[in-house]
Design a protein around this motif. Structure first.
Motif, PDB file in Angstrom:
ATOM      1  N   SER A   1       0.803  -1.268  -0.111  1.00  0.00           N
ATOM      2  CA  SER A   1      -0.048  -0.267  -0.156  1.00  0.00           C
ATOM      3  C   SER A   1       1.014   1.341   0.000  1.00  0.00           C
ATOM      4  N   TYR A   2       2.002   1.231   0.488  1.00  0.00           N
ATOM      5  CA  TYR A   2       2.721   2.527   0.672  1.00  0.00           C
ATOM      6  C   TYR A   2       3.318   2.581  -0.510  1.00  0.00           C
ATOM      7  N   VAL A   3       4.014   1.464  -1.360  1.00  0.00           N
ATOM      8  CA  VAL A   3       4.509   1.771  -2.636  1.00  0.00           C
ATOM      9  C   VAL A   3       3.557   2.265  -3.525  1.00  0.00           C
ATOM     10  N   GLN A   4       2.312   1.754  -3.452  1.00  0.00           N
ATOM     11  CA  GLN A   4       1.194   2.131  -4.358  1.00  0.00           C
ATOM     12  C   GLN A   4       0.922   3.423  -4.337  1.00  0.00           C
ATOM     13  N   ARG A   5       0.962   4.151  -2.832  1.00  0.00           N
ATOM     14  CA  ARG A   5       0.433   5.431  -2.521  1.00  0.00           C
ATOM     15  C   ARG A   5       1.388   6.329  -3.220  1.00  0.00           C
ATOM     16  N   LEU A   6       2.793   6.095  -3.143  1.00  0.00           N
ATOM     17  CA  LEU A   6       3.809   6.806  -3.727  1.00  0.00           C
ATOM     18  C   LEU A   6       3.752   6.922  -5.105  1.00  0.00           C
ATOM     19  N   LEU A   7       3.432   5.550  -5.823  1.00  0.00           N
ATOM     20  CA  LEU A   7       3.409   5.724  -7.127  1.00  0.00           C
ATOM     21  C   LEU A   7       2.140   6.377  -7.666  1.00  0.00           C
ATOM     22  N   ASP A   8       1.162   6.381  -6.942  1.00  0.00           N
ATOM     23  CA  ASP A   8      -0.289   7.276  -7.351  1.00  0.00           C
ATOM     24  C   ASP A   8       0.261   8.804  -7.348  1.00  0.00           C
ATOM     25  N   ARG A   9       1.195   9.181  -6.253  1.00  0.00           N
ATOM     26  CA  ARG A   9       1.247  10.540  -6.315  1.00  0.00           C
ATOM     27  C   ARG A   9       2.454  10.602  -7.424  1.00  0.00           C
ATOM     28  N   ILE A  10       3.111  10.073  -7.790  1.00  0.00           N
ATOM     29  CA  ILE A  10       4.024  10.313  -9.086  1.00  0.00           C
ATOM     30  C   ILE A  10       3.170  10.381 -10.064  1.00  0.00           C
ATOM     31  N   SER A  11       2.277   9.538 -10.601  1.00  0.00           N
ATOM     32  CA  SER A  11       1.457   9.510 -11.679  1.00  0.00           C
ATOM     33  C   SER A  11       0.501  10.451 -11.716  1.00  0.00           C
ATOM     34  N   THR A  12      -0.082  10.672 -10.652  1.00  0.00           N
ATOM     35  CA  THR A  12      -1.534  11.628 -10.585  1.00  0.00           C
ATOM     36  C   THR A  12      -1.169  12.913 -10.185  1.00  0.00           C
ATOM     37  N   GLY A  13       0.049  13.262  -9.489  1.00  0.00           N
ATOM     38  CA  GLY A  13       0.138  14.383  -8.564  1.00  0.00           C
ATOM     39  C   GLY A  13       0.130  15.618  -9.611  1.00  0.00           C
ATOM     40  N   SER A  14      -0.267  16.718  -9.114  1.00  0.00           N
ATOM     41  CA  SER A  14      -0.394  17.911  -9.812  1.00  0.00           C
ATOM     42  C   SER A  14       0.743  18.738  -9.397  1.00  0.00           C
ATOM     43  N   LEU A  15       1.352  18.765  -8.434  1.00  0.00           N
ATOM     44  CA  LEU A  15       2.402  19.557  -7.883  1.00  0.00           C
ATOM     45  C   LEU A  15       3.969  18.810  -8.248  1.00  0.00           C
ATOM     46  N   ALA A  16       4.743  19.533  -9.045  1.00  0.00           N
ATOM     47  CA  ALA A  16       5.997  19.044  -9.215  1.00  0.00           C
ATOM     48  C   ALA A  16       6.791  18.814  -8.060  1.00  0.00           C
ATOM     49  N   GLU A  17       6.964  19.525  -7.162  1.00  0.00           N
ATOM     50  CA  GLU A  17       7.550  19.242  -5.796  1.00  0.00           C
ATOM     51  C   GLU A  17       7.110  17.810  -5.119  1.00  0.00           C
ATOM     52  N   ASP A  18       5.741  17.833  -5.184  1.00  0.00           N
ATOM     53  CA  ASP A  18       5.158  16.639  -4.478  1.00  0.00           C
ATOM     54  C   ASP A  18       5.475  15.403  -4.955  1.00  0.00           C
ATOM     55  N   ARG A  19       5.489  15.495  -6.437  1.00  0.00           N
ATOM     56  CA  ARG A  19       5.996  14.377  -7.079  1.00  0.00           C
ATOM     57  C   ARG A  19       7.394  13.930  -7.078  1.00  0.00           C
TER      58      ARG A  19
END
Length: 923
Positions: free
Chosen positions: A26-44
């Motif tokens: 779940s942790y890896v999945q959340r990080l991958l979701d942030r990378i693929s769908t995040g809107s802020l570059a810094e957050d990604r």
């Protein structure tokens, strides 16, 4: 995607169940979701950094990333090329996912790094995308990309090689990295080294892209043989391109030349510091030279020509001088370097007349302390403390004497007996000692100090001098040496001295067998090798050997000695066989008949032949051995430590097989093994012939064959005739018994020889054999004739069976026609009845006319049916006669007629109701 779903299932399999790794998933999945769908570059970017950190620390995270993360990060690499930080982070995360963590203790546990490598390399598009990143300007992007490609290549080499070959300019981009900054260059060099190990197509492309020029430029830049591990990587890549590749060798020779390679062998001063890396570099250079000398494994016509050309060019470039300096003159060099240089010298002169003469004319040393190079090499053989160094130097004399009659004669001419004081002096006392004096000194020094090792080494060299050279064998046969054990002025033939040392080695071996070591178990086989070589096709040497009766007795004991090794007993049996097949003596007790008789009485022919089979099954004689010993190539991944490099004798001992000493595996090359096998076949055949045939030279005339006083001529002739007949009968009986015994011995002793089907038979046995063979041949011919006749009869039976089937079909058709006629008749009767009924009621047709029409129709139908039945009965009669004849013939041949005719005509018969109809007609 099926592969991804399988991967997710594997996570639960590896870590117990899905719940045990759910947190990581779940942790890896959340990080991958942030990378693929995040809107802020810094957050990604922050999510990518966190993902990278967890992947390099946790095996569960590595496995979870492999199941879900590659599509996300490969999408980043493809779509966000302008964001350098994201590309760097994605590449570094992939490097962490492909890097193995600490090895787990479970042998069958799945390794996430290997599974991730397989997942990434499964899609060729991923490889193409990574190669395209090599053109990026950012240093870290190129660096991480090369690390990923190297990891893929180490774990999935075939898949990556195939992908690179299909990508346009894929290898060209890798070659361009060799001209990049040092770190990038080193990574690209390591990648190309792995890439070219087995892929011949990639080797050709790499060479076409200018690999030789770039490799030698890097070597020169790094300082040649004094450079670091980068030089080692360059040499390993060079060896990959030259190994088993004649075209690449020709290209290197005709473009770059061998100067860059040879320059690495030049040592700067005699006090050269041989560090671990410099030693590995020198060994790699010597390995490259060895590849140029021995050629490849392919059997093309140009291989030998290319090999000879390489040898010629290398000697022209003074490589022989550098090899002699490394292997002979420089005693500070590590043992492994000296051994490799000596092996290169042996391969350099093998089969090359010009190089043989060049070595023979070389002189080593400085000022007044000079001596021929061959003498210096012989000194190494006699004095080297390392067994590997002795084997490598011995290899030089084996190659020097092979097919070189002039060289053998030159060496044999120096074998002149020296005074006793000179012969038993130390080798160090006179560096001007001739080659022959040094050999004789080595052969006789054992008599004073009891060390047979030096004698064994000198015997090995002498065997090469004598091999296939009758002139040298006879010359050495005349050498007699002074003995310290005998009376003053007493001399002993060299051959007799060798047999004495052979017996002495048995005593030494028995003493050492009580201690802990395997001892000098190689001494007896090597001395026996000398004697076998000496006596081969040399009757004078056989005569010399049998001059002393104890020699034959000792050899018979050695063959039966169970404490001796298998090779010792086998070679002793070969030596005995040579005393039979090369024996031209007519003296009683020394001829071949006497030797065979001694073998039969003391050893037994069955036991004697078994020694050959035991020897052929041993490790030394069973496997096909290459003439060039295989040495493991040095590489960065398998780089040895300094202790491992120098401890070559430890490596030699680890290869020991069975009870034979490991040194014999190198001393008994494939040429000697094949020579012994040919001798064994010839020995078997000759001994069986001698044992089964009489000694024709001996004729005994009994006294009672003289004519008695008062005996008439007629009675005398009758008595002589009776005597001759009796003698002939006894001789034939004895010959038959001997031949049978010899055949049984060959069968028991492993009669694999070519003569086993050609044994000699005589007298009545031969007549009986010929008669039986003729009867057997006639019986075979009779059987073949009966088989042919039986086949013909079966064919006729099949034809008649088909004909009977056709007749049956005709009968059935006729029956159907008759039934249809009856049905038509029945229909007419119904109509008649109907007419009668209507006539009774006043119809227009009279009963008389109807009856007349009915009678006329029936009469015509009966005529037609009777005609057809008559024709059919005639046909059936003819066929029945044929069937009767065929049945009687089949019964004569033993065939079951009922079985053949079973089922024929079962369905044939009159239609039901036929008799009733006739009765009706009669009525």
């Amino acid at each position: 995607m099926d592969l991804v779903s399988g991967y997710k299932g594997m996570v639960g399999l590896v870590f117990g169940n899905e719940n045990s790794s759910s947190n990581e998933d779940s942790y890896v999945q959340r990080l991958l979701d942030r990378i693929s769908t995040g809107s802020l570059a810094e957050d990604r970017r922050s999510a990518l950094i966190e993902l990278q950190s967890v992947v390099v620390e946790s095996r569960a995270a590595q496995l979870a990333f492999g199941a879900m993360g590659f599509p996300v990060l490969m999408g980043v690499l493809k779509d966000e090329r302008d964001d350098v930080e994201m590309i760097r982070g994605a590449l570094e995360t992939i490097v962490g996912a492909l890097t193995p963590l600490e090895q787990s203790k479970g042998k069958n546990e799945v390794q996430p790094a290997l599974m991730n490598t397989d997942m990434l390399s499964h899609e060729a598009e991923n490889i193409s995308l990574l190669l395209s990143l090599l053109s990026e300007e950012d240093f870290y992007i190129r660096y991480y990309t090369l690390q990923i490609l190297t990891a893929l290549l180490m774990n999935s080499p075939n898949r990556l090689q195939e992908a690179i070959l299909t990508i346009p300019r894929g290898i060209t981009r890798l070659m361009d990295m060799l001209m990049d900054r040092e770190v990038i260059r080193n990574e690209a060099l390591l990648l190309l080294t792995y890439l070219t190990r087995e892929a011949e197509e990639i080797q050709k492309i790499v060479v076409f892209e200018g690999a030789f020029d770039k490799i030698f430029s890097i070597i020169k830049e790094e300082g040649g043989s004094e450079g670091g591990v980068v030089v080692q990587d360059c040499l390993e890549l060079l060896n990959n391109l030259l190994r088993n590749n004649t075209s690449n060798q020709i290209l290197l020779r005709e473009t770059m030349g061998f100067d860059g390679l040879i320059s690495m062998l030049r040592l700067r001063g005699r006090a050269y510091s041989f560090t671990q890396q410099k030693t590995i570099n020198l060994l790699s250079v010597l390995g490259t030279i060895n590849l140029l000398l021995v050629g490849g494994s392919e059997a093309d016509a140009g291989k030998d020509a290319n090999k000879l050309t390489n040898k010629t060019v290398l000697v022209q470039k003074k490589v022989l001088d550098y090899l002699l300096l490394l292997g002979v003159e420089n005693q500070w060099a590590p043992v492994a370097v000296r051994c490799a240089a000596l092996r290169c010298i042996g391969d350099l002169i093998a089969g090359h007349r010009g190089n043989l003469d060049a070595l023979a004319s070389k002189v080593l040393g400085e000022n007044h302390q000079v001596e021929p190079a061959l003498n210096s090499i012989l000194r190494i053989i006699l004095r080297a403390s390392s067994m590997q160094e002795f084997i490598a130097a011995d290899h030089i004399f084996e190659r020097f004497c092979e097919g070189n009659c002039d060289g053998q004669s030159m060496l044999a001419s120096t074998l002149i007996p020296q005074p006793y004081s000179m012969t038993h002096a130390s080798i160090d006392e006179d560096v001007n000692m001739s080659f022959g004096s040094m050999v004789l000194h080595g052969l006789t020094s054992s008599e004073t100090d009891g060390d047979l090792d030096t004698c064994c080494r000198a015997a090995s060299v002498l065997s090469y001098v004598l091999k296939d050279n009758m002139q040298c064998k006879e010359r050495v046969l005349r050498i007699e040496l002074e003995s310290s054990s005998g009376a003053l002025g007493h001399s002993e033939p060299l051959m007799h001295l060798m047999v004495k040392y052979l017996a002495l080695a048995s005593g030494t071996k028995h003493k050492e067998s009580k201690s802990n070591t395997s001892g000098n178990s190689y001494i007896q086989p090597i001395i026996l090798k000398l004697l076998v070589t000496w006596l081969s096709d040399c009757p004078p040497a056989v005569n010399y050997f049998l001059d002393l009766r104890p020699h034959l007795s000792y050899l018979l004991e050695l063959v039966s000695d169970q404490s001796a090794t298998v090779s010792t007993r086998g070679l002793a049996a070969i030596l005995l066989g040579e005393c039979v097949i090369y024996n031209k003596s007519s003296e009683s007790g020394k001829d071949s008949y006497a030797v065979v008789d001694a073998i039969s009485q003391k050893v037994g022919l069955t036991s004697y032949f078994l020694k050959f089979d035991e020897m052929k099954k041993s490790f030394l004689f069973s496997a096909e051995k290459s003439t060039v010993p295989s040495h493991k190539p040095l590489s960065r991944s398998a780089a040895a430590s300094m202790a491992e490099i120098e401890d070559v004798d430890e490596q030699l001992s680890s290869d020991q097989k069975g009870e034979d000493h490991p040194i014999l595996s190198s001393m008994f090359d494939s040429g000697f093994v094949n020579f012994v096998k040919r001798l064994e076949s010839e020995i078997r055949e000759n001994i069986v012939n001698i044992y089964s045939l009489p000694k024709t030279e001996v004729a005994v005339v009994p006294a009672d064959m003289e004519q008695k006083t008062g005996e008439s001529d007629k009675e005398y002739i009758r008595r002589l005739k009776s005597f001759v007949e009796k003698q002939c009968s006894e001789i034939q009986d004895l010959l038959g018994r001997n031949a049978t015994l010899a055949e049984d011995l060959v069968k028991i002793g492993g009669g694999e020889s070519s003569y086993s089907d050609q044994r000699a038979t005589t007298g009545s046995e031969r007549v009986q054999t010929e008669t039986l063979r003729r009867d057997l041949k006639e019986a075979h011919q009779r059987i073949e004739m009966l088989k042919n006749e039986n086949t013909k009869l079966e064919s006729e039976a099949s034809m008649y069976q088909n004909l009977a089937g056709k007749v049956e079909s005709d009968l059935k058709s006729l029956s159907d026609a008759y039934n249809s006629l009856e049905q038509a008749n029945f229909q007419l009767e119904k109509e008649v009845k109907a007419l009668r009924t209507s006539g009774g009621r006043g119809g227009g047709v009279s009963a008389v006319d109807v009856e007349a029409a009915k009678a006329e129709a029936r009469e015509e139908a009966l005529k037609e049916s009777e005609g057809e039945l008559n024709d059919l009965l005639v046909c059936l009669g003819q066929e029945q006669s044929k069937v009767d004849k065929l049945s009687s013939r089949l019964m004569e041949l033993g065939e079951d007629v009922d079985t053949l005719l079973e089922g024929i005509g079962d369905d044939v018969g009159l239609p039901e109701g036929g008799e009733d109809d006739d009765e009706e007609d009669a009525d």
